[in-house]
Design an enzyme around this catalytic site. Structure first.
Site, PDB file in Angstrom:
ATOM      1  CB  ILE A  68     -49.212  45.535  86.052  1.00 20.12           C
ATOM      2  CG1 ILE A  68     -50.528  44.860  86.440  1.00 20.12           C
ATOM      3  CG2 ILE A  68     -49.345  46.276  84.738  1.00 20.12           C
ATOM      4  CD1 ILE A  68     -51.676  45.834  86.617  1.00 20.12           C
ATOM      5  N   GLY A  71     -47.387  37.307  92.044  1.00 22.52           N
ATOM      6  CA  GLY A  71     -47.217  36.889  93.430  1.00 22.52           C
ATOM      7  C   GLY A  71     -47.801  35.518  93.644  1.00 22.52           C
ATOM      8  CB  VAL A  76     -51.895  41.522  88.588  1.00 21.87           C
ATOM      9  CG1 VAL A  76     -52.932  42.619  88.334  1.00 21.87           C
ATOM     10  CG2 VAL A  76     -52.205  40.791  89.879  1.00 21.87           C
ATOM     11  CE  LYS A  91     -55.577  39.309  92.524  1.00 24.76           C
ATOM     12  NZ  LYS A  91     -55.954  39.322  93.972  1.00 24.76           N
ATOM     13  CG  ASP A 190     -54.195  41.481 104.493  1.00 21.66           C
ATOM     14  OD1 ASP A 190     -53.483  41.851 105.452  1.00 21.66           O
ATOM     15  OD2 ASP A 190     -53.720  41.029 103.441  1.00 21.66           O
TER      16      ASP A 190
END
Length: 844
Positions: A68, A71, A76, A91, A190
């Site tokens: 799904i 990166g 993931v 992940k 973040d």
């Protein structure tokens, strides 16, 4: 063609062909103006890779379903946890992460483990839940709650500008999440639209702790986070803090309301200069239509001086809550604006055409892959009676009443299986929620305390994850007593949010529905349920008085009428002090009908109506219709299935009866009543060895439950173990119909007619003074071989509409009478509805 445009065209072609791309080299070649396009192409390449790279079939105990996302941290996946039977997000980071991302030294395999360690400290409905982190098969894996929904960034990319009500609602939940993070001794570092998800169940969920850090860590270190969201002191090299996380929340709220940022710059250097020069777009300028108070709140959150910002996320949440928006988050119309960058010619039409083709193809492909039906998750839950902190005030009903009210609300949701209050009470005074949850075989426990002081109440409540032994959500409500209904509303919504349930419109409506707006009527209902759960005749009479008092205060209170129906219905079978059915059952029907006139969707009232139809009126068609309607409205209502079970026994449909009682046991696995009833179909099928084994197992679950020993006595009598049968019947101290009938039957079957007649004489004497089941006397006469007397008392039981007559078709205790033509006529009359005259129901 410009060199940079040629580079971008080359990259787009490589994406289309599935070729390898050196992104670090591309980044060093591109000029500053092309970097935004480069970032978009890199994202596009990740989406393409998402479906090109073969996924692992399993990873440890997780079954991998589909990729799904992908990166810099790795991939993931959506996966299935085979140990806990639930969907998770997994992940995975490749073992050689440094080779995959050589130009980003901050990304390594250990960051995943670090993220798992940080997240595991946080237990909150608005923070993604971490389940585990492990190094396995050359990869690092982190598995967590699978949240369905869209990130705020995805929503913004669609041109959405959020309304005031939406932004405030999101801000409050996000602040609660950040407060939970800080409360666990962590910083997020973040906070941004990309890391906040609006889940399908309506929750705001804070995601991704890849840059998180302990609060105690005051080192500056490398710059972490997304520059546009970073506080000015962090951009200058100062360590992150609570104040810098608050700043990021403020920037996000500004972004939701405007689609832009308060301080902008092309790179870190530009951003630092903008902050130094105080080049900031004020919210009141960007959105002149906003309430000034909201603009002031956000302005304080993004104060350049950290000492002048909110001291905590909770303080920011409090000021947002004080704005008290009245709009419905889901119902506020979307407001679209033009992307301010839309007029920029970022690349040529030829490059746009190439990327457009790629996007269209990928979107169509992903859409086909995503068009898969997914089953809903079911959570198991128990609500413990709230501990009253001022029991000397006579408010002992409040703790159980609040628990019962929450149980009733949550039981209406098809995605939640809630243990009935009667079963939870079997735990006695045990207060430790994890131990209670394990005993009740549930995943979650709602536990709390309640204190009433004058006209105020304080309720402290937590949702405990039994497996982890830690709260998933906790909150304190300090309100006027008149707001107790609002407290129930809030707790129900927060529990649903913490369980990450995806509710439909009907479920949401039922969850929000209140039976009454009168808090005093509600408390009277609490008291009624408190005494009803004790199940003895004096307590049931007390329950009736409280239910009636609640109705007197609010004649539209459907649940109070349903409680009244339940209480009257049980009075007819409350051995050893049962009341005549003609005195209770018509009242039970009238109360159930009154409840249904007020709320046709009340499962409890349909079940009560079915109970009266089956056990008193012998209106079999109505009984089955009402039981099925109750189960359809609330499939998790174990009592409806239990009562429907007895209807099926009466009809001789033993296989179907076993299916219903098995399902009831799944819903209510600790109920000694239901565990005992599991053996009943085998008893009526004359499979006595199997019945005995089941009743013995029920005795292990509830060794002191009197009815289990009654059934053991009946079974021992049928297999010829009469001494054991007598011992089981004698365990029951109260001399009611079941004890008299059982003892007399066992003695007679054993050939001890003298002892049988002694028991019979006591039963007859009691029947002269008060109501006693005539069926109990009939089975003693049948075992003694006195058929005429047996039929005489069965006729009397028929005229009284004795509940035991409903199972005459299958009852082995009457087998000695079956060859008599009178028995067939009795069965026909019961199946035809019994005597014509039925006591009329008294209207309410």
């Amino acid at each position: 063609m410009a060199p940079s445009e040629g580079l971008l065209g080359h990259l787009a072609g490589a994406i289309l062909d599935g070729g390898d791309i050196d992104w670090a080299s591309a980044a060093s070649t591109a000029d500053e103006s092309q970097r935004p396009v480069l970032d978009q192409l890199r994202l596009l390449a990740a989406v393409a890779d998402l479906h090109r790279v073969a996924k692992p079939e399993r990873w440890g105990h997780l079954r991998v379903l589909e990729r799904i996302g992908r990166g810099a941290f790795g991939e993931v996946y959506r996966a299935w946890d085979t140990r806990l039977d639930r969907e998770v997000a997994l992940k995975l980071l490749p073992a050689d992460a440094s080779e995959h991302e050589p130009h980003d030294a901050s990304i390594d395999a250990n960051s995943i483990i670090h993220e798992g360690r940080l997240l595991a400290r946080v237990r909150h409905a608005n923070v993604v839940t971490i389940y585990g982190a492990e190094r396995l098969e050359g990869r690092i894996g982190l598995w967590m709650e699978f949240v369905r929904g869209r990130t705020l960034e995805q929503i913004l990319e669609g041109g959405k500008i959020f309304s005031v009500a939406e932004t405030v609602a999101i801000g409050i939940e996000l602040c609660e999440a950040i407060a939970a993070v800080h409360g666990a001794g962590l910083l997020h570092r973040d906070v941004k639209a990309h890391n906040v998800m609006l889940a399908q169940d309506g929750r705001v969920v804070l995601m991704d702790f890849g840059t998180g850090r302990e609060l105690a860590d005051r080192s500056g270190g490398s710059l972490a986070g997304t520059p546009l969201y970073l506080a000015p002191e962090v951009l200058r090299g100062a360590p992150a803090s609570v104040a810098s996380d608050v700043y990021s929340v403020g920037v996000l709220l500004h972004h939701l309301l405007t689609g832009s940022y308060p301080v902008r710059g092309r790179g870190l250097r530009d951003l630092r200069l903008a902050h130094e020069r105080h080049e900031r777009t004020e919210l009141a300028v960007a959105r002149p239509d906003l309430p000034p108070k909201l603009a002031a709140v956000i302005a304080r959150a993004i104060e350049p001086d950290p000492k002048r910002r909110y001291e905590s996320a909770s303080a920011l949440a409090a000021d947002l809550a004080a704005l008290k928006p009245r709009w419905d988050l889901a119902g506020t119309p979307a407001r679209s604006v033009q992307d301010p960058r839309s007029g920029r010619a970022l690349w040529s039409w030829r490059l746009a055409a190439v990327v457009g083709v790629i996007l269209i193809a990928l979107i169509a492909w992903v859409g086909r892959r995503s068009n898969v039906a997914t089953g809903s998750t079911t959570a198991t839950l128990a609500v413990l009676p709230f501990d009253e902190l001022n029991r000397n005030r006579g408010d002992e009903h409040l703790g159980l009443g609040l628990a019962d009210a929450l149980t009733a609300r949550l039981s209406n949701l098809r995605q939640v299986v809630v243990r009935p209050t009667s079963t939870v009470r079997e735990l006695g005074g045990a207060r430790e929620p994890v131990a209670a949850g394990r005993s009740l075989h549930v995943q979650f426990v709602v536990d709390g305390t309640i204190r009433r002081s004058g006209d105020r109440i304080r309720v402290t409540v937590q949702l405990v994850d039994v497996e982890r032994g830690a709260p998933r959500w906790a909150e304190t409500f300090d309100e006027r007593f008149t707001e107790i209904l609002s407290v129930e509303d809030s707790i129900s919504r927060k529990v649903v949010g913490a369980l990450a349930l995806q509710l439909g419109g009907d479920d949401l409506s039922r969850l929000a529905q209140r039976g009454t707006e009168d808090p005093e009527a509600h408390v009277l209902y609490f008291k009624g349920r408190y005494f009803w759960n004790k199940r003895k005749t004096p307590n049931l009479k007390m329950a009736i008085s409280y239910f009636q008092a609640a109705i007197d205060r609010d004649p539209s209170y459907a649940e109070a009428f349903a409680g009244l129906a339940d209480a009257y219905a049980l009075l007819a079978t409350a051995d050893p002090e049962a009341l005549p059915p003609r005195d209770t059952m018509p009242r039970a029907r009238a109360a159930a009908e009154a409840a249904l006139r007020l709320d046709e969707h009340l499962a409890e009232a349909h079940a009560s109506l079915g109970y009266v139809a089956a056990n008193y009126e012998w209106d079999w068609a109505t009984a089955e219709r009402e039981f099925k309607r109750a189960i359809d409205l609330n499939p998790n209502y174990a009592t409806a299935r239990h009562w429907y079970f007895w209807y099926l026994i009466a009809m001789g449909r033993l296989d179907e009866a076993e299916e219903q009682i098995t399902r009831a046991r799944e819903l209510d696995p600790l109920s000694p009543m239901i565990h005992t009833t599991v053996g009943v179909p085998s008893f009526y099928a004359r499979q006595y060895d199997r019945a005995l084994a089941r009743f013995q197992r029920a005795a292990e679950v509830g060794p002191d439950f009197w009815l289990t020993h009654i059934w053991l006595g009946w079974t021992y009598s049928e297999i010829g173990r009469y001494t054991d049968a007598v011992a089981e019947f004698q365990r029951e101290q109260d001399p009611g119909a079941l004890k008299y009938g059982g003892l007399g039957y066992a003695y007679a079957r054993a050939g001890d007619h003298g002892a049988a007649r002694e028991v019979l004489a006591k039963a007859l004497k009691k029947a002269e003074r008060q109501y006693l089941s005539s069926h109990a006397i009939a089975i003693i006469y049948a075992a003694l071989g006195e058929k005429d007397q047996a039929f005489r008392w069965l006729e009397r039981a028929l005229s009284e509409r004795d509940e035991e007559m409903t199972i005459i078709k299958v009852d082995p205790r009457l087998d000695t009478l079956r060859t008599d033509v009178r028995f067939d006529r009795l069965v026909e009359r019961v199946m035809a509805g019994g005597p014509r005259r039925i006591e009329p129901a008294r209207p309410f």
